[in-house]
Design an enzyme around this catalytic site. Sequence first.
Site, mmCIF file in Angstrom:
data_model
loop_
_atom_site.group_PDB
_atom_site.id
_atom_site.type_symbol
_atom_site.label_atom_id
_atom_site.label_comp_id
_atom_site.label_asym_id
_atom_site.label_seq_id
_atom_site.Cartn_x
_atom_site.Cartn_y
_atom_site.Cartn_z
ATOM 1 N N GLY A 49 57.556 31.284 42.315
ATOM 2 C CA GLY A 49 57.847 32.008 41.085
ATOM 3 C C GLY A 49 56.595 32.552 40.434
ATOM 4 O O GLY A 49 56.593 32.899 39.249
ATOM 5 N N LEU A 50 55.491 32.625 41.209
ATOM 6 C CA LEU A 50 54.226 33.102 40.653
ATOM 7 C C LEU A 50 53.922 34.536 41.095
ATOM 8 O O LEU A 50 52.774 34.991 41.030
ATOM 9 C CB LEU A 50 53.087 32.143 41.032
ATOM 10 C CG LEU A 50 53.244 30.737 40.436
ATOM 11 C CD1 LEU A 50 52.178 29.789 40.973
ATOM 12 C CD2 LEU A 50 53.197 30.761 38.895
ATOM 13 N N ALA A 89 55.744 40.437 44.546
ATOM 14 C CA ALA A 89 55.368 41.624 43.766
ATOM 15 C C ALA A 89 53.878 41.902 43.921
ATOM 16 O O ALA A 89 53.458 43.064 44.028
ATOM 17 C CB ALA A 89 55.733 41.436 42.291
ATOM 18 N N ASP A 99 58.196 41.530 37.120
ATOM 19 C CA ASP A 99 57.095 40.989 37.929
ATOM 20 C C ASP A 99 56.073 42.064 38.272
ATOM 21 O O ASP A 99 54.886 41.933 37.987
ATOM 22 C CB ASP A 99 57.634 40.377 39.237
ATOM 23 C CG ASP A 99 58.404 39.094 39.009
ATOM 24 O OD1 ASP A 99 58.654 38.739 37.850
ATOM 25 O OD2 ASP A 99 58.760 38.440 40.011
HETATM 26 C C1 MEV Z 1 61.540 36.443 38.736
HETATM 27 O O1 MEV Z 1 60.138 36.302 38.601
HETATM 28 C C2 MEV Z 1 62.152 36.751 37.389
HETATM 29 C C3 MEV Z 1 63.675 36.899 37.412
HETATM 30 O O2 MEV Z 1 64.062 37.142 36.057
HETATM 31 C C4 MEV Z 1 64.132 38.017 38.301
HETATM 32 C C5 MEV Z 1 63.791 39.398 37.745
HETATM 33 O O3 MEV Z 1 63.458 39.542 36.586
HETATM 34 O O4 MEV Z 1 63.911 40.350 38.546
HETATM 35 C C6 MEV Z 1 64.345 35.602 37.852
#
Ligand code: MEV
Length: 335
Positions: A110-111, A115, A157
């Site tokens: 999630g970092l 992207a 992102d």
């Molecule tokens: C992912 O880093 C963030 C989410 O909200 C997906 C998005 O915004 O596209 C989970």
Amino acid sequence: MSDGAQQTTTLGYAPGKVILFGEHAVVDGQPAIAATLDRGIRVAVSRSGVNDGPILRSTNASLPPRCRPDPGGEGPERLRAALRVVVDLCGPHTRQLQFSVDGAIPPGAGLGSSAALAVALLRGVHQWQGEPIDDETLIERAFAVEKVFHGNPSGVDHTTIVRGGVLAYEKPRGAAIGTATSLILPRRLRLAIGVAGPHAGTATAVAALRERARNHPEHYARIFHGVGALARAARLHLEKGELGAVGELMDLNQGYLNALGVSTPGIEALCAIARERGALGAKLSGAGGGGAVIALVDDDPEPVRRAFAAAGYTAFTTTLDSGRVTATSAASEEP
Ligand code: MEV
């Protein structure tokens, strides 16, 4: 356009990111607050000597060692498809290129590794072509690549990663692109970051949440609105340097994320450790289902980082500073 024939190797770099407020709700049109990290992904671009690529090699564990975008090539289908989009965007001569990728963002955490890869690839290719790319075009092109990785991303992102610093981001439902505003912070944000293991992927997490929301749309909509309200309030507190209040709102945001079903026992354990060690607030960052927990502290993030590492989690620290990120204390630590 130059074909880059005179160039040997060019480099593209992009940082990773954290989401301070608003993940998932941002896909539903709510505001979010995100920031770039002082670690990222670097792509070296050179000629491969063949014309059936591009070829992607990686020293980053998040990526396959070799990937060709044509059928029968190596590497996961999503990565091959992303490279095909890069070729479509940047021209057929891109097929002669090879990309060597390395980086320091834990994969699937999630970092922002996907992207960052998209942005670093595009920056490297444009450098190689000798064609500067402005931020708006880069955001547009990186969005096309991100859609391959993430299905239906909000754009938070890659927009954050292109712009850098701390941003308020919003993409109203139905809008083609989002709007981002750089925030100037009167106080540094010091974070300890712990990784609760890899997550199943952003596309999977977003799709699964949409599926759950379909059964109870009005209740989920209320939660998304609640998260959006937290992001709006947090922006005001951030701009006034009221970090205690920011931390409290992070804890509330984490409660909503748990209600949305994207937290895990590992994430909750990291949040509990952070709060016990005096963090102002803690929450997951990104898609959840694993991945990173960010803990905001008043002063020194080291005790929280050490507590994360002592409990067996990969952990590091970072400092977000007045719309920029400083590289003061970042130090990757394996447990
Ligand atoms: C992912 O880093 C963030 C989410 O909200 C997906 C998005 O915004 O596209 C989970």
